[in-house]
Design an enzyme around this catalytic site. Structure first.
Site, PDB file in Angstrom:
ATOM      1  N   GLU A   1       4.421   1.015 -15.744  1.00  0.00           N
ATOM      2  CA  GLU A   1       4.389   1.108 -14.279  1.00  0.00           C
ATOM      3  C   GLU A   1       5.445   0.237 -13.600  1.00  0.00           C
ATOM      4  O   GLU A   1       5.941   0.609 -12.548  1.00  0.00           O
ATOM      5  CB  GLU A   1       2.985   0.895 -13.703  1.00  0.00           C
ATOM      6  CG  GLU A   1       2.409  -0.497 -13.773  1.00  0.00           C
ATOM      7  CD  GLU A   1       1.014  -0.575 -13.135  1.00  0.00           C
ATOM      8  OE1 GLU A   1       0.240  -1.446 -13.529  1.00  0.00           O
ATOM      9  OE2 GLU A   1       0.703   0.226 -12.233  1.00  0.00           O
TER      10      GLU A   1
ATOM     11  N   GLU B   1      -3.933  -1.226 -21.739  1.00  0.00           N
ATOM     12  CA  GLU B   1      -3.532  -1.940 -20.523  1.00  0.00           C
ATOM     13  C   GLU B   1      -2.093  -2.461 -20.648  1.00  0.00           C
ATOM     14  O   GLU B   1      -1.314  -2.391 -19.691  1.00  0.00           O
ATOM     15  CB  GLU B   1      -4.529  -3.081 -20.252  1.00  0.00           C
ATOM     16  CG  GLU B   1      -4.184  -4.006 -19.096  1.00  0.00           C
ATOM     17  CD  GLU B   1      -4.014  -3.310 -17.744  1.00  0.00           C
ATOM     18  OE1 GLU B   1      -4.298  -2.105 -17.625  1.00  0.00           O
ATOM     19  OE2 GLU B   1      -3.558  -3.986 -16.810  1.00  0.00           O
TER      20      GLU B   1
ATOM     21  N   ARG C   1       0.814  -1.221   0.000  1.00  0.00           N
ATOM     22  CA  ARG C   1       0.000   0.000   0.000  1.00  0.00           C
ATOM     23  C   ARG C   1       0.846   1.268   0.000  1.00  0.00           C
ATOM     24  O   ARG C   1       0.344   2.365  -0.222  1.00  0.00           O
ATOM     25  CB  ARG C   1      -0.912   0.019   1.235  1.00  0.00           C
ATOM     26  CG  ARG C   1      -1.856  -1.154   1.317  1.00  0.00           C
ATOM     27  CD  ARG C   1      -2.675  -1.060   2.565  1.00  0.00           C
ATOM     28  NE  ARG C   1      -3.645   0.010   2.465  1.00  0.00           N
ATOM     29  CZ  ARG C   1      -4.859  -0.119   1.981  1.00  0.00           C
ATOM     30  NH1 ARG C   1      -5.268  -1.286   1.533  1.00  0.00           N
ATOM     31  NH2 ARG C   1      -5.676   0.905   1.937  1.00  0.00           N
TER      32      ARG C   1
ATOM     33  N   LYS D   1       0.915  -1.482 -18.082  1.00  0.00           N
ATOM     34  CA  LYS D   1       1.663  -2.512 -17.349  1.00  0.00           C
ATOM     35  C   LYS D   1       3.158  -2.307 -17.524  1.00  0.00           C
ATOM     36  O   LYS D   1       3.918  -2.333 -16.567  1.00  0.00           O
ATOM     37  CB  LYS D   1       1.243  -3.871 -17.914  1.00  0.00           C
ATOM     38  CG  LYS D   1       0.968  -5.013 -17.046  1.00  0.00           C
ATOM     39  CD  LYS D   1      -0.144  -4.999 -16.072  1.00  0.00           C
ATOM     40  CE  LYS D   1      -0.447  -3.765 -15.330  1.00  0.00           C
ATOM     41  NZ  LYS D   1      -1.758  -3.636 -14.777  1.00  0.00           N
TER      42      LYS D   1
END
Ligand code: AGP
Length: 608
Positions: free
Chosen positions: A487, A480, A27, A484
């Protein structure tokens, strides 16, 4: 965003908190800290850097005590530093606070308290909460919390301990997730269940404004005006092993490989006797027929599912569809009414912009349907209907199995709506259902070809830029694939509709530029071939992703090809994305990137 944990029980708190923080590190991971009541005072150990740094310090430094809170941070206010790490402590050392969210009016409060002589040490918004608690404390912690939540604006999940009430952990939330775990002679708070799964499966989810007071043997709940509340506990079904790496080097690879199983769990219970059965939602045939427009709203990867959904819905339902990123939708004053169906997609069910978009849709009277992975999350609780993706916990920051299962739910919804309104001839529906049923086995087959993709990645992982092109659903899959790659590998990449290249982006193509062309749509194959020729003529190296039947033709124009199993047109992204997830994974690994924890990112984006 940030991860928070809290513990009260019979064991030493620090190791329990560290264990929980390890599960929450996805997180946020720029700093970490814990605060424990040591019998005399609240003692804090915190540090900039990964959790491993904190762990190292705790091996050297004693932190005795059985009551504590912990935090792993994704910085919003103030750079990652020791002093900006949480827990934040009040001036007099009475309160320690961990926080996930943003206190929007923190500067006003900070200036107000400074004028009254309170000294601040950090740049964080969270310190304001700790200082306010001490400022308003007159012997009753709950009352001090009430005073604080009356004054703060923004989002927060807070874990609090107080040196003058040391046998308690306090928790309160608004627009940021927080659960309470009920153990035997011990209780917990956590940002999500994975942090406490190894200790208990009984949890209560706090709603906005609710406060929990944890003692070793009991937990009490209160509303915003401190009225006592009864909250039923629920049993979490997730398997502890599902939140572990299970022998894989990275969660991302584990989750890529789990996609066939996750697809099976999401699809098969909803296909019965040649029909789509969505027991979990309450939409009637009349309601479906009454919809005049469908909106799909989400962020990031979940938004890319919406991009595929547009083609599926338009094809199967002939309804106008709008797909929007949640951060735009929420502020653009969309035109909605009771004839609008708003589909909200979110893995976590907690994304701040997506939640706000859901609330805006409800405010305008639209019917809302959420596609969510995390059971009991805020979006799941607030939408009129929810369809869960049964992907299990997704830990890697880069979403993979959530994308695949969200796509599967989109196909199910579109087919269900077509089936209920009689829009599809029986034979055509049967064909689509067969294709849907076949997806898990096809994904399994596709993922067996890992080495081929690993080889491609080894040839191109040093590239500075890459371009993904496609048309129709192949373009949606390109979006997408490009996200991917960027990132996790930090390689700059863009996705373009192949037909748009000649209107500008083609100027970026030079000798040796890698272009990945997704060409699975037979209908538009010839158009794609022309676009491939255009980039090849300018020196591009082209990797083509296609189906077996189109391979030979594609081989004539491209430098290398990878074949995926064929399926119904609108389901093709479920196949074409698999090699491209692997490509991003291998390229990132070869570049030495931290695949599960890419820089500047966090898994669950609970701030705007
Ligand atoms: C995906 O790889 C990203 N980590 C990110 O784009 C993510 O999909 C986005 O933040 C939305 O999250 P959600 O599905 O939990 O709402």
């Amino acid at each position: 965003m940030c991860g928070i944990v809290g513990y009260i029980g019979g064991e030493q708190a620090a190791p329990v908190l560290l264990h929980g923080l390890k599960r929450l590190e996805y997180r946020g991971y720029d700093s970490a800290g814990v605060a424990v009541y040591n019998g005399k005072a609240v003692q804090v150990v915190k540090s900039k850097g990964r959790l491993a740094v904190l762990e190292g310090i705790l091996r050297e430094e004693e932190l005795p005590g059985t009551v504590g809170i912990g935090h792993t941070r994704w910085a919003t206010h103030g750079a990652p530093s020791d002093v900006n790490s949480h827990p934040q402590v009040s001036d007099g050392g009475l309160f320690a606070v961990v926080h996930n969210g943003i206190i929007e009016n923190y500067l006003d409060i900070k200036n107000h308290l400074k004028r009254r002589g309170v000294e601040f040490v950090s740049d964080t918004d969270t310190e304001v909460v700790a200082q306010m608690l001490e400022h308003y404390y007159q012997g009753d912690v709950l009352e001090a919390i009430r005073q604080v939540i009356l004054r703060v604006e923004g989002s927060y999940a807070l874990g609090i301990i107080c040196a003058s009430c040391p046998e308690k952990v306090y928790a309160v939330r608004k627009d940021s997730p927080l659960i309470v775990g009920l153990g035997e002679g011990e209780n917990f708070i956590a940002s999500d269940v994975t942090a406490i799964l190894s200790r208990t499966r009984r949890v209560c989810r706090l709603k906005d404004g609710e406060i929990a007071v944890l003692e070793q043997g009991r937990v009490s709940f209160f509303g915003p005006d401190l009225e006592p509340l009864e909250k039923p506990a629920e049993q979490v079904e997730w398997d502890v092993a599902a939140a572990e790496k299970g022998g894989y080097e990275h969660f991302m690879m584990k989750e890529i490989c789990e996609q066939p199983e996750a697809l099976g769990k999401t699809i098969s219970p909803r296909l019965r006797e040649g029909r789509v059965v969505l027991d979990d939602i309450s939409l009637t045939r009349e309601e479906i027929e009454n919809f005049s427009r469908v909106y799909i709203v989400a962020c990031g990867t979940s938004y890319h599912v919406g991009a595929v959904a547009k083609y599926a819905f338009e094809k199967l339902l002939r309804l106008p569809i709008e797909v929007d990123v949640a951060s735009e939708f929420r502020y653009r004053d969309p035109v909605l009414d009771e004839r609008s169906l708003v589909i909200i997609i979110s893995q976590s069910g907690e994304t701040a912009d997506t939640l706000a978009a859901l609330r805006e849709a409800k405010r305008q009277g639209a019917r809302t349907l959420a596609i969510v992975n995390v059971v009991g999350s805020t979006i799941a609780a607030e939408a009129d209907d929810v369809l869960y993706t049964w992907a299990g916990p997704e830990i890697a920051v880069a979403s993979t199995k959530a994308y695949s299962t969200q796509l599967a739910v989109i196909y199910l919804i579109a087919l269900y709506m077509a089936q209920e309104t009689g829009r599809l001839p029986g034979e055509e529906l049967a064909g689509y259902l067969k294709a849907l049923e076949a997806l898990p086995a096809q994904a399994e087959r596709c993922l067996r070809e890992k080495e081929t993709i690993q080889y491609f990645a080894s040839q191109y992982f040093n590239a500075h830029d890459m371009y993904f092109i496609g048309r129709n659903v192949d373009y949606a899959a390109s979006l997408e694939a490009s996200l991917k790659l960027k990132e996790i590998s930090y390689i700059h990449s863009e996705a373009y509709t192949a037909g748009e290249l000649k209107h500008g982006p083609i100027s970026l193509i030079e000798e040796g530029t890698l272009v990945i062309a997704i060409c699975t749509c037979g209908r538009l194959f010839d158009k794609m071939m022309s676009n491939i020729r255009e980039v090849k003529a300018r020196g591009a190296v082209v990797l083509g992703i296609t189906t077996e039947e189109l391979r030979e033709k594609l081989a004539q124009e491209t430098d290398c090809q990878f074949c995926v199993p064929a399926t119904a047109d609108f389901m093709l992204p479920s196949m074409s994305i698999l090699p491209l997830q692997l490509f991003a994974y291998y390229a990132a690994g070869m570049k030495g990137c931290d695949i599960d924890k890419p820089r500047n990112l966090a898994k669950s984006v609970t701030v705007e």
